[in-house]
Design an enzyme around this catalytic site. Sequence first.
Site, PDB file in Angstrom:
ATOM      1  N   THR A  13       0.854  -1.191   0.000  1.00 43.70           N
ATOM      2  CA  THR A  13       0.000   0.000   0.000  1.00 43.70           C
ATOM      3  C   THR A  13       0.891   1.243   0.000  1.00 43.70           C
ATOM      4  O   THR A  13       1.983   1.235   0.580  1.00 43.70           O
ATOM      5  CB  THR A  13      -0.959   0.036   1.202  1.00 43.70           C
ATOM      6  N   GLY A  14       0.420   2.277  -0.708  1.00 47.17           N
ATOM      7  CA  GLY A  14       1.273   3.468  -0.860  1.00 47.17           C
ATOM      8  C   GLY A  14       2.530   3.117  -1.634  1.00 47.17           C
ATOM      9  O   GLY A  14       3.597   3.645  -1.361  1.00 47.17           O
ATOM     10  N   GLY A  18       7.956   6.949  -2.977  1.00 50.36           N
ATOM     11  CA  GLY A  18       8.722   6.906  -1.741  1.00 50.36           C
ATOM     12  C   GLY A  18       9.089   5.519  -1.242  1.00 50.36           C
ATOM     13  O   GLY A  18       9.523   4.637  -1.986  1.00 50.36           O
ATOM     14  N   ILE A  19       8.908   5.323   0.052  1.00 47.58           N
ATOM     15  CA  ILE A  19       9.313   4.070   0.704  1.00 47.58           C
ATOM     16  C   ILE A  19       8.550   2.890   0.117  1.00 47.58           C
ATOM     17  O   ILE A  19       9.125   1.823  -0.120  1.00 47.58           O
ATOM     18  CB  ILE A  19       9.097   4.188   2.233  1.00 47.58           C
ATOM     19  N   GLY A  20       7.259   3.055  -0.138  1.00 44.93           N
ATOM     20  CA  GLY A  20       6.458   1.957  -0.688  1.00 44.93           C
ATOM     21  C   GLY A  20       6.979   1.520  -2.042  1.00 44.93           C
ATOM     22  O   GLY A  20       7.082   0.328  -2.345  1.00 44.93           O
ATOM     23  N   SER A 143       7.608   4.157  12.189  1.00 44.27           N
ATOM     24  CA  SER A 143       8.554   5.287  12.153  1.00 44.27           C
ATOM     25  C   SER A 143       9.300   5.316  13.486  1.00 44.27           C
ATOM     26  O   SER A 143       8.813   4.761  14.475  1.00 44.27           O
ATOM     27  CB  SER A 143       7.799   6.603  11.988  1.00 44.27           C
ATOM     28  N   TYR A 157       0.823  12.539  14.348  1.00 43.69           N
ATOM     29  CA  TYR A 157       1.524  11.560  13.505  1.00 43.69           C
ATOM     30  C   TYR A 157       2.258  10.529  14.371  1.00 43.69           C
ATOM     31  O   TYR A 157       2.157   9.312  14.149  1.00 43.69           O
ATOM     32  CB  TYR A 157       2.523  12.296  12.595  1.00 43.69           C
TER      33      TYR A 157
HETATM   34  N1  LIG Z   1      10.071   9.437   4.469  1.00 46.08           N
HETATM   35  C1  LIG Z   1      10.455   9.244   5.723  1.00 46.08           C
HETATM   36  O1  LIG Z   1      11.500   9.763   6.149  1.00 46.08           O
HETATM   37  C2  LIG Z   1       9.662   8.364   6.648  1.00 46.08           C
HETATM   38  C3  LIG Z   1      10.192   8.137   7.923  1.00 46.08           C
HETATM   39  C4  LIG Z   1       9.499   7.294   8.796  1.00 46.08           C
HETATM   40  C5  LIG Z   1       8.330   6.678   8.393  1.00 46.08           C
HETATM   41  N2  LIG Z   1       7.839   6.931   7.139  1.00 46.08           N
HETATM   42  C6  LIG Z   1       6.599   6.236   6.777  1.00 46.08           C
HETATM   43  O2  LIG Z   1       6.767   5.627   5.504  1.00 46.08           O
HETATM   44  C7  LIG Z   1       5.513   5.562   4.840  1.00 46.08           C
HETATM   45  C8  LIG Z   1       5.670   6.153   3.446  1.00 46.08           C
HETATM   46  O3  LIG Z   1       6.159   7.487   3.561  1.00 46.08           O
HETATM   47  P1  LIG Z   1       6.866   8.200   2.320  1.00 46.08           P
HETATM   48  O4  LIG Z   1       7.869   9.154   2.857  1.00 46.08           O
HETATM   49  O5  LIG Z   1       7.293   7.203   1.327  1.00 46.08           O
HETATM   50  O6  LIG Z   1       5.631   9.069   1.780  1.00 46.08           O
HETATM   51  P2  LIG Z   1       5.264   9.577   0.308  1.00 46.08           P
HETATM   52  O7  LIG Z   1       6.488   9.722  -0.520  1.00 46.08           O
HETATM   53  O8  LIG Z   1       4.396  10.765   0.512  1.00 46.08           O
HETATM   54  O9  LIG Z   1       4.375   8.359  -0.260  1.00 46.08           O
HETATM   55  C9  LIG Z   1       3.186   8.022   0.385  1.00 46.08           C
HETATM   56  C10 LIG Z   1       2.460   6.934  -0.383  1.00 46.08           C
HETATM   57  O10 LIG Z   1       1.248   6.612   0.309  1.00 46.08           O
HETATM   58  C11 LIG Z   1       0.136   6.799  -0.586  1.00 46.08           C
HETATM   59  N3  LIG Z   1      -1.038   7.197   0.194  1.00 46.08           N
HETATM   60  C12 LIG Z   1      -1.226   8.304   0.955  1.00 46.08           C
HETATM   61  N4  LIG Z   1      -2.453   8.318   1.475  1.00 46.08           N
HETATM   62  C13 LIG Z   1      -3.073   7.177   1.043  1.00 46.08           C
HETATM   63  C14 LIG Z   1      -4.362   6.615   1.225  1.00 46.08           C
HETATM   64  N5  LIG Z   1      -5.316   7.234   1.972  1.00 46.08           N
HETATM   65  N6  LIG Z   1      -4.646   5.432   0.645  1.00 46.08           N
HETATM   66  C15 LIG Z   1      -3.722   4.812  -0.114  1.00 46.08           C
HETATM   67  N7  LIG Z   1      -2.494   5.286  -0.332  1.00 46.08           N
HETATM   68  C16 LIG Z   1      -2.171   6.467   0.230  1.00 46.08           C
HETATM   69  C17 LIG Z   1       0.622   7.838  -1.582  1.00 46.08           C
HETATM   70  O11 LIG Z   1      -0.076   7.818  -2.816  1.00 46.08           O
HETATM   71  P3  LIG Z   1      -1.405   8.714  -3.065  1.00 46.08           P
HETATM   72  O12 LIG Z   1      -1.166  10.047  -2.429  1.00 46.08           O
HETATM   73  O13 LIG Z   1      -1.566   8.740  -4.551  1.00 46.08           O
HETATM   74  O14 LIG Z   1      -2.514   7.963  -2.404  1.00 46.08           O
HETATM   75  C18 LIG Z   1       2.052   7.360  -1.785  1.00 46.08           C
HETATM   76  O15 LIG Z   1       2.081   6.241  -2.644  1.00 46.08           O
HETATM   77  C19 LIG Z   1       4.511   6.303   5.725  1.00 46.08           C
HETATM   78  O16 LIG Z   1       3.785   5.358   6.495  1.00 46.08           O
HETATM   79  C20 LIG Z   1       5.400   7.137   6.631  1.00 46.08           C
HETATM   80  O17 LIG Z   1       4.787   7.393   7.875  1.00 46.08           O
HETATM   81  C21 LIG Z   1       8.461   7.771   6.265  1.00 46.08           C
END
Ligand SMILES: NC(=O)c1ccc[n+]([C@@H]2O[C@H](COP(=O)([O-])OP(=O)(O)OC[C@H]3O[C@@H](n4cnc5c(N)ncnc54)[C@H](OP(=O)(O)O)[C@@H]3O)[C@@H](O)[C@H]2O)c1
Length: 259
Positions: A13-14, A18-20, A143, A157
């Site tokens: 999912t997601g 990014g990470i996904g 996280s 968050y």
């Molecule tokens: N980046 C970091 O440094 C970091 C650090 C710790 C934890 N995390 C965790 O890693 C995960 C991904 O973060 P990221 O940095 O990769 O974020 P990102 O680049 O903003 O990507 C987020 C992804 O989630 C999807 N998404 C958001 N809302 C959604 C929904 N309601 N239903 C389905 N998909 C949804 C987005 O696509 P759409 O908007 O098109 O739906 C996108 O594919 C999150 O859980 C975040 O808390 C990130």
Amino acid sequence: MFTSLQGRSAIVTGGSKGIGRGIATTLATAGVNVLVTARSQTELDATVSDLSGQPGRVSGLRADVTNPEDCRRAVETVVEQNGGLDIVCANAGIFPSGKLEELTPEDIDQVLAVNFKGTVFIVQAALSALAASGHGRVIVTSSITGPITGYPGWSHYGASKAAQLGFLRTAAMELAAKQITINAVLPGNIITEGLIEMGQEYMDQMAAAIPAGRLGSVADIGHAALFFATDEAGYITGQTLVVDGGQILPESNQALAEA
Ligand SMILES: NC(=O)c1ccc[n+]([C@@H]2O[C@H](COP(=O)([O-])OP(=O)(O)OC[C@H]3O[C@@H](n4cnc5c(N)ncnc54)[C@H](OP(=O)(O)O)[C@@H]3O)[C@@H](O)[C@H]2O)c1
């Protein structure tokens, strides 16, 4: 040597960004057939096209994790496409910032709906398919923020990321008899589209606080997720793995400076 995951089936999912997307890339490189889900069709299409040359087949589906019906549809689709489901990466998340005195009930609901309830909904939807696999794996993207550290503006968050871990520990007990494991990766600061939106100044000050001297890559998280997905990790459940370049370790700025 790990047993090959070639031909296994996964949902991320997601997974469009990014990470996904990094987790999807790592799994597909290992031969896993992956369904990535997100809300934006354009970004899903771009990811599916970019990952088309991997050993594992990558497909995309629009699905909002806040909607249990979308989660059920995603599981039905992956089972239909790949003949089953072995790995669920509950990764979709948002991290809007808001100081405590400014947070509205809607802000709090939105973050909990995507990050916490979205995790529960996709796991619930996948339960019978994961049980049928005989080696089901759930990997949650939590996280360090919330479970371990704090950062002003992210109280809601942080609570949502800690909530994922509270869920995971009891879910692990309920799922163990079905040979399903559930574990979490706790990323530090990882370079993603979402993080880049925080601005260069944020990224520079975070990099300076990390003993490894750099922000993480999405591949760093992908490899941790891949480990939890292996047969060899089958006796590990309800656990967390911090992947942060040592970010949570310094006791003070002085400690970091002396390293
Ligand atoms: N980046 C970091 O440094 C970091 C650090 C710790 C934890 N995390 C965790 O890693 C995960 C991904 O973060 P990221 O940095 O990769 O974020 P990102 O680049 O903003 O990507 C987020 C992804 O989630 C999807 N998404 C958001 N809302 C959604 C929904 N309601 N239903 C389905 N998909 C949804 C987005 O696509 P759409 O908007 O098109 O739906 C996108 O594919 C999150 O859980 C975040 O808390 C990130």
